[in-house]
Scaffold this active site. Structure first.
Site, mmCIF file in Angstrom:
data_model
loop_
_atom_site.group_PDB
_atom_site.id
_atom_site.type_symbol
_atom_site.label_atom_id
_atom_site.label_comp_id
_atom_site.label_asym_id
_atom_site.label_seq_id
_atom_site.Cartn_x
_atom_site.Cartn_y
_atom_site.Cartn_z
ATOM 1 C CE LYS A 231 -3.967 -2.017 0.091
ATOM 2 N NZ LYS A 231 -5.005 -2.093 1.210
ATOM 3 N NE ARG A 266 -6.945 -9.371 -1.134
ATOM 4 C CZ ARG A 266 -6.564 -8.631 -1.726
ATOM 5 N NH1 ARG A 266 -6.105 -7.527 -1.395
ATOM 6 N NH2 ARG A 266 -6.898 -8.742 -3.183
#
Length: 294
Positions: A231, A266
């Site tokens: 991210k 994840r």
């Protein structure tokens, strides 16, 4: 020990008294990302071909990845929607192939029609970044006996990073997740994972605050999934503009999440996560419980 309940048999699960099936695991499990999109933010096109995707999936499973998460629509900030027909063309061949090999498959979609078709094709879990806002998605999961990942997102992918605002990000995100989980479960969905939605309608400060307060969410009875893989917050912290180069930062965030009690993470670099989590779990054990090789 974390657990997830299903309305029918799935790989690795055991039947329980109420007619459902329960999948249990120890520690923090890994959900491996298999994006079939050509424009995914960090690995676009890598799994667009079925054989390449299957090869990656097999490596993940061999390493000990618990769930394979198949997605056919990018949810990066600013992403444009994809027609359902196109999304189905991307995900269904891979879902069918993985199910035929006995894999535990999640479908990453916001569309009820895609979730319905993927569940019929062999997926067993729905990962919806909108948190099952659409009542039809709730009905699809309940009818199929499929648990769902309820993620928090402020806004929607095209606009979520425009001006995210919270008066108290921890109270608001955790409260929204618990409220939505109760609604979904009451509607007949057999179980849920809670996901605070790192990077989805949140600033760097919001993301770090949620990660530091993760113990408040994991202290409850519902398993928690954290997905911080590659991210943008890693770039903001460590200066890594290329998403594909953010796996070290991802590991740092996910190891923190595991120590805060996350049931699952994840990740793109899924096999590497299994290895790192196993080492961390060994470090956290009572030293007397560890035995040296003969």
């Amino acid at each position: 020990m974390p657990a997830l309940h299903f309305g029918g048999p799935v790989p690795g699960a055991q039947p329980v008294a109420d007619g459902r099936w329960c999948l249990r695991w120890s520690g923090t499990a890994v959900m491996g990302i298999l994006n079939t999109t050509p424009d995914s933010f960090s690995d676009g096109g890598q799994h667009a071909q079925l054989e390449a995707a299957l090869a990656s999936a097999r490596r993940m499973r061999a390493a000990g990845v618990l769930v394979l998460d198949v997605g056919g629509e990018s949810t990066r900030p600013g992403a444009e929607p994809v027609p359902a027909e196109e999304e189905l063309d991307r995900v269904l061949p891979l879902v069918r192939a993985l199910a035929a090999e006995g894999a535990l498959v999640s479908v990453d979609t916001m569309k009820p029609e895609v979730a319905h078709a993927a569940l019929r094709a062999g997926a067993q879990l729905v990962n919806d970044v909108t948190g099952l806002r659409d009542p039809e998605m709730v009905r699809v999961c309940a009818a199929a006996g499929a648990p769902a990942c309820v993620m928090h997102m402020q806004g929607e992918p095209r606009t979520m990073q425009a001006r995210p605002h919270y008066d108290d990000v921890v109270a608001e995100v955790h409260g929204a997740l618990r409220t939505q989980a109760a609604r979904v479960l009451a509607a007949g969905v057999p179980d849920v994972l809670l996901d605070p939605g790192i990077g989805f309608g949140k600033t760097l400060t919001h993301n770090l605050t949620l990660l530091r307060a993760l113990g408040d969410l994991t202290a409850g009875p519902t398993p928690v999934l954290v997905g911080a893989s590659r991210k943008r917050l890693i770039d903001y912290i460590a200066g890594v503009p290329q998403a594909a180069e953010r796996d070290p930062g991802t590991l740092a965030l996910h190891l923190h999440a595991a120590r805060q009690g996350a049931a699952m993470v994840r990740a793109h670099a899924a096999a590497e996560h299994v290895q790192a989590l196993r080492v961390q779990a060994a470090l956290d054990q009572d030293p007397g419980a560890l035995q040296s090789p003969a």
